[in-house]
Design an enzyme around this catalytic site. Structure first.
Site, PDB file in Angstrom:
ATOM      1  N   CYS A 328       0.571  -1.076  -0.013  1.00  0.00           N
ATOM      2  CA  CYS A 328      -0.091   0.139  -0.010  1.00  0.00           C
ATOM      3  C   CYS A 328       0.895   1.189   0.059  1.00  0.00           C
ATOM      4  CB  CYS A 328      -0.944   0.085   1.306  1.00  0.00           C
ATOM      5  SG  CYS A 328      -1.607   1.371   1.903  1.00  0.00           S
ATOM      6  N   CYS A 331       0.752   3.701   2.994  1.00  0.00           N
ATOM      7  CA  CYS A 331       1.243   2.983   4.265  1.00  0.00           C
ATOM      8  C   CYS A 331       2.871   2.918   4.157  1.00  0.00           C
ATOM      9  CB  CYS A 331       0.718   1.565   4.496  1.00  0.00           C
ATOM     10  SG  CYS A 331      -1.011   1.622   4.216  1.00  0.00           S
TER      11      CYS A 331
HETATM   12  C1  LIG Z   1       4.382  -0.545   7.791  1.00  0.00           C
HETATM   13  C2  LIG Z   1       2.835  -0.294   7.748  1.00  0.00           C
HETATM   14  C3  LIG Z   1       2.089   0.609   7.623  1.00  0.00           C
HETATM   15  C4  LIG Z   1       0.907   0.703   7.986  1.00  0.00           C
HETATM   16  N1  LIG Z   1      -0.054   1.878   7.432  1.00  0.00           N
HETATM   17  C5  LIG Z   1      -1.332   1.979   7.542  1.00  0.00           C
HETATM   18  C6  LIG Z   1      -2.112   3.135   7.530  1.00  0.00           C
HETATM   19  O1  LIG Z   1      -1.568   4.223   7.262  1.00  0.00           O
HETATM   20  N2  LIG Z   1      -3.455   2.934   7.065  1.00  0.00           N
HETATM   21  C7  LIG Z   1      -4.212   1.896   7.472  1.00  0.00           C
HETATM   22  O2  LIG Z   1      -5.400   1.954   7.445  1.00  0.00           O
HETATM   23  N3  LIG Z   1      -3.464   0.785   7.787  1.00  0.00           N
HETATM   24  C8  LIG Z   1      -2.246   0.860   7.629  1.00  0.00           C
HETATM   25  N4  LIG Z   1      -1.475  -0.644   7.778  1.00  0.00           N
HETATM   26  C9  LIG Z   1      -2.262  -1.606   8.249  1.00  0.00           C
HETATM   27  C10 LIG Z   1      -2.485  -1.879   9.673  1.00  0.00           C
HETATM   28  O3  LIG Z   1      -1.324  -1.504  10.469  1.00  0.00           O
HETATM   29  C11 LIG Z   1      -2.939  -3.074  10.065  1.00  0.00           C
HETATM   30  O4  LIG Z   1      -1.911  -4.144   9.702  1.00  0.00           O
HETATM   31  C12 LIG Z   1      -4.284  -3.207   9.517  1.00  0.00           C
HETATM   32  O5  LIG Z   1      -5.384  -2.587   9.754  1.00  0.00           O
HETATM   33  C13 LIG Z   1      -4.805  -4.814   9.952  1.00  0.00           C
HETATM   34  O6  LIG Z   1      -5.115  -4.650  11.297  1.00  0.00           O
HETATM   35  P1  LIG Z   1      -5.407  -6.067  12.431  1.00  0.00           P
HETATM   36  O7  LIG Z   1      -6.196  -5.420  13.399  1.00  0.00           O
HETATM   37  O8  LIG Z   1      -5.605  -6.928  11.306  1.00  0.00           O
HETATM   38  O9  LIG Z   1      -4.033  -6.353  12.936  1.00  0.00           O
HETATM   39  P2  LIG Z   1      -2.638  -5.695  12.890  1.00  0.00           P
HETATM   40  O10 LIG Z   1      -2.558  -4.101  13.333  1.00  0.00           O
HETATM   41  O11 LIG Z   1      -2.015  -6.079  11.423  1.00  0.00           O
HETATM   42  O12 LIG Z   1      -1.665  -6.293  13.942  1.00  0.00           O
HETATM   43  C14 LIG Z   1      -1.264  -7.701  14.038  1.00  0.00           C
HETATM   44  C15 LIG Z   1      -1.342  -8.393  15.442  1.00  0.00           C
HETATM   45  O13 LIG Z   1      -0.238  -7.762  16.149  1.00  0.00           O
HETATM   46  C16 LIG Z   1      -0.822  -7.404  17.463  1.00  0.00           C
HETATM   47  N5  LIG Z   1      -0.641  -6.025  17.776  1.00  0.00           N
HETATM   48  C17 LIG Z   1      -1.234  -5.287  17.104  1.00  0.00           C
HETATM   49  N6  LIG Z   1      -0.858  -3.857  17.608  1.00  0.00           N
HETATM   50  C18 LIG Z   1       0.152  -4.312  18.451  1.00  0.00           C
HETATM   51  C19 LIG Z   1       0.987  -3.161  19.192  1.00  0.00           C
HETATM   52  N7  LIG Z   1       0.837  -1.882  18.974  1.00  0.00           N
HETATM   53  N8  LIG Z   1       1.778  -3.700  19.818  1.00  0.00           N
HETATM   54  C20 LIG Z   1       2.085  -5.125  19.948  1.00  0.00           C
HETATM   55  N9  LIG Z   1       1.414  -6.019  19.114  1.00  0.00           N
HETATM   56  C21 LIG Z   1       0.402  -5.532  18.362  1.00  0.00           C
HETATM   57  C22 LIG Z   1      -2.032  -8.063  17.642  1.00  0.00           C
HETATM   58  O14 LIG Z   1      -1.831  -9.287  18.209  1.00  0.00           O
HETATM   59  C23 LIG Z   1      -2.513  -8.225  16.016  1.00  0.00           C
HETATM   60  O15 LIG Z   1      -3.596  -9.232  15.844  1.00  0.00           O
HETATM   61  C24 LIG Z   1       0.040  -0.490   7.939  1.00  0.00           C
HETATM   62  C25 LIG Z   1       0.737  -1.615   8.025  1.00  0.00           C
HETATM   63  C26 LIG Z   1       2.004  -1.583   7.893  1.00  0.00           C
HETATM   64  C27 LIG Z   1       2.760  -3.003   8.095  1.00  0.00           C
END
Ligand SMILES: Cc1cc2nc3c(=O)[nH]c(=O)nc-3n(C[C@H](O)[C@H](O)[C@H](O)COP(=O)(O)OP(=O)(O)OC[C@H]3O[C@@H](n4cnc5c(N)ncnc54)[C@H](O)[C@@H]3O)c2cc1C
Length: 545
Positions: A328, A331
């Site tokens: 993305c 991102c």
């Molecule tokens: C580099 C990067 C930049 C991104 N930027 C954006 C953006 O600008 N806008 C956007 O909409 N999405 C962005 N995303 C996607 C977003 O971060 C999430 O990955 C996505 O929304 C899916 O979220 P999720 O709830 O499935 O868990 P995710 O956020 O993918 O997390 C995966 C797992 O990590 C653990 N976890 C979550 N948060 C934390 C924490 N703070 N500390 C420790 N463990 C944790 C939890 O167990 C979770 O199930 C980005 C992803 C990446 C890798």
């Protein structure tokens, strides 16, 4: 599986208790409250600073191949990358598609190498030292070569705000778990714990800060409006006090780096040609910071420190490189800006250790302009996160009041806001007491800095569960009870059979009708999937609502 369901599985909410008057970590002599106050003071100037012509441009290579795994799927070609947030992306209008949401505003991107005015003015504004490639690869926590690559593009950050993009699913999970895996240091010396803990907190704080921004600037597909989404924030960040604390920790780290280069910034003649207020804005931001906010000297202080520091540097560099695997664009842009910002902060904190003033000035002079831009923008991201957390706190309190004090099941009972009010155990003491604990890199929610201090009564204390009905099955242990249970079971089986026979004609009629309608559709040439689409219409519901 919705993100809400995922967070419910990981119950790190009860790991720690935070008191706003407690310090945010054993390496930081500053409280949550103090950081809130500092932030409120500097926020307007910091915002103007990152909107100034010098600080609003960043350069990155959007076409670089991911060096860690073969990943040529292209951004969100696989729709699964978005399904955990919104169902049925395909039915949403074009401008809501993740490719569009997560893309960059075209007019704000300039291909490097062209003699366009934007590039030219940035170069004029900087002295030569900050335009050239830095000849100190060993001191870098990120790959500064990207800033001089012909394929790199210049992007206007203000035209591409960090917000919800719909990026998610397996791909972003893979990126996050690879980042957390970098926390497995090669040496196993117990003195590495503070460094290891700091590494984990930096990454988790970045993750939480991104989660805060995407919840604060979230697209509601029902109203087509952008705005804060409290439920999403609680599910991603607020229900996990350790994640919120890590945002504050990162704020302290970057603030200390800015404090450290403050005396040497005065020498730089980088932006006043374009924006004469920039220097005074920098001054008013940095003069509010204090050296006690973070003590970097505690991290690498013994004989093994040198190799540990090398390990730390290499691993953080890998984190910045993993950003090239993010499909993305939006991102990746903000991921690059922030990891470069942290990398610059770490370089300042850990590599400017000389007592010699000229040597210190030399390190600052050799920072590239993009490192400086990334450093200030990263500080702005953290500052915005803290401002958003305080707004979410107000929204949370209003919601709790409007529900008569009953906290919705979505908001865990020991969430950040709830426990702020309680006089809890300090996070700093939990940091010290648990500093030898290994972070669990399989479950990335685990943190080495948090102890399980959960009290049984604190858990679910405000959930009103229905009182359990006392059934006859409770007397199962006696012979009579067992006999009753058996008789009941047989009775229920007969009732089930009887109902099945009664319903048989209706079930057969429905099946016949279904077959007939399919046959008719085939006869008149309507494809079968039309029925399914009609059945699913009006289901553009968000999982989290
Ligand atoms: C580099 C990067 C930049 C991104 N930027 C954006 C953006 O600008 N806008 C956007 O909409 N999405 C962005 N995303 C996607 C977003 O971060 C999430 O990955 C996505 O929304 C899916 O979220 P999720 O709830 O499935 O868990 P995710 O956020 O993918 O997390 C995966 C797992 O990590 C653990 N976890 C979550 N948060 C934390 C924490 N703070 N500390 C420790 N463990 C944790 C939890 O167990 C979770 O199930 C980005 C992803 C990446 C890798």
């Amino acid at each position: 599986e919705s993100s809400i369901e995922q967070t419910a599985v990981h119950d790190s909410t009860n790991f720690c208790k935070i008191n706003k008057d407690e310090v945010i970590g054993s390496t930081c002599d500053v409280t949550f409250k103090e950081i809130n106050e500092i932030n409120a003071k500097i926020r307007p100037d910091l915002l103007s600073l990152v909107h100034s012509d010098f600080f609003k441009y960043f350069k990155l290579n959007l076409y670089k191949q991911c060096p860690f795994w073969n990943d040529n799927n292209g951004y969100c070609v696989n729709r699964a990358c978005a399904v955990d947030v919104i169902e049925d992306w395909e039915k949403l209008p074009e401008y809501w598609q993740p490719e569009v949401l997560g893309g960059l505003a075209d007019e704000s991107v300039e291909v490097d190498g062209s003699k366009d005015d934007e590039c030219a003015f940035l170069d004029q504004l900087c002295d030569k030292a900050r335009n050239g490639i830095v000849d100190q690869p060993d001191f870098n926590y990120c790959d500064v070569g990207d800033f001089h690559n012909n394929e790199s593009v210049l992007v206007d950050l203000t035209a591409n705000p960090e917000r919800f993009t719909g990026y998610g699913g397996d791909q972003s999970s893979q990126i996050w778990s690879s980042i957390y895996r970098e926390n497995c240091f090669s040496s196993d010396h117990e003195d590495q714990c503070l460094a290891k803990d700091a590494f984990y907190r930096l990454v988790s704080g970045l993750h939480a800060s991104i989660g805060t921004h995407l919840s604060n600037d979230y697209l509601n597909t029902e109203t087509a409006k952008w705005g804060p989404n409290l439920d999403l924030f609680m599910a991603r960040v607020g229900n996990f006090p350790d994640r919120v604390a890590n945002i504050y920790f990162n704020y302290a780290v970057v603030a200390k780096a800015l404090w450290k280069i403050q005396p040497y910034l005065a020498h730089l003649d980088f932006c006043n040609a374009y924006h004469e207020d920039v220097k005074s804005m920098i001054e008013s931001v940095v003069s509010n910071l204090d050296s006690k906010i973070f003590n970097e000297n505690l991290l690498f202080q013994d004989q093994i420190s040198s190799s540990l520091k090398d390990d730390f540097r290499t691993r953080f560099k890998n984190v910045t490189t993993i950003m090239d695997c993010v499909h993305c664009d939006r991102c990746r842009l903000w991921g690059k800006v922030q990891t470069t910002g942290y990398a610059t902060g770490l370089k300042i904190l850990f590599e400017i250790d000389s007592e010699d003033e000229a040597a210190r000035q030399n390190v600052v002079d050799k920072l590239t302009k993009y490192e400086l831009i990334a450093l200030f923008n990263t500080f702005d991201r953290l500052s915005k996160s803290i401002e958003s957390i305080n707004n979410f706190e107000k929204m949370y309190n209003e919601k709790v009041q409007s529900t008569g004090g009953r906290i919705l099941s979505l908001f865990k009972s020991n969430n950040f806001f709830k426990i702020l009010g309680n006089a809890g155990k300090s996070l700093s003491s939990s940091l010290i007491s648990n500093s030898s604990e290994e972070p669990n890199t399989q479950d990335v929610t685990a943190t080495s800095s948090i102890t399980k201090t959960e009290t049984p009564e604190a858990k679910f204390q405000d959930l009103k569960l229905p009182t359990k009905k006392v059934t006859k099955k409770a007397s199962k242990n006696t012979l009579g009870g067992a006999w009753h249970t058996e008789i009941n079971n047989v009775k229920e089986a007969f009732i089930f059979l009887g109902k099945s026979y009664l319903n048989l004609p209706r079930t057969l009629a429905r099946m016949a009708l279904f077959k007939l309608s399919r046959a008719w559709n085939n006869f008149v040439g309507v494809p079968n999937y039309v029925n399914e689409v009609e059945n699913n219409s009006n289901t553009y519901q968000l999982n989290i609502n």
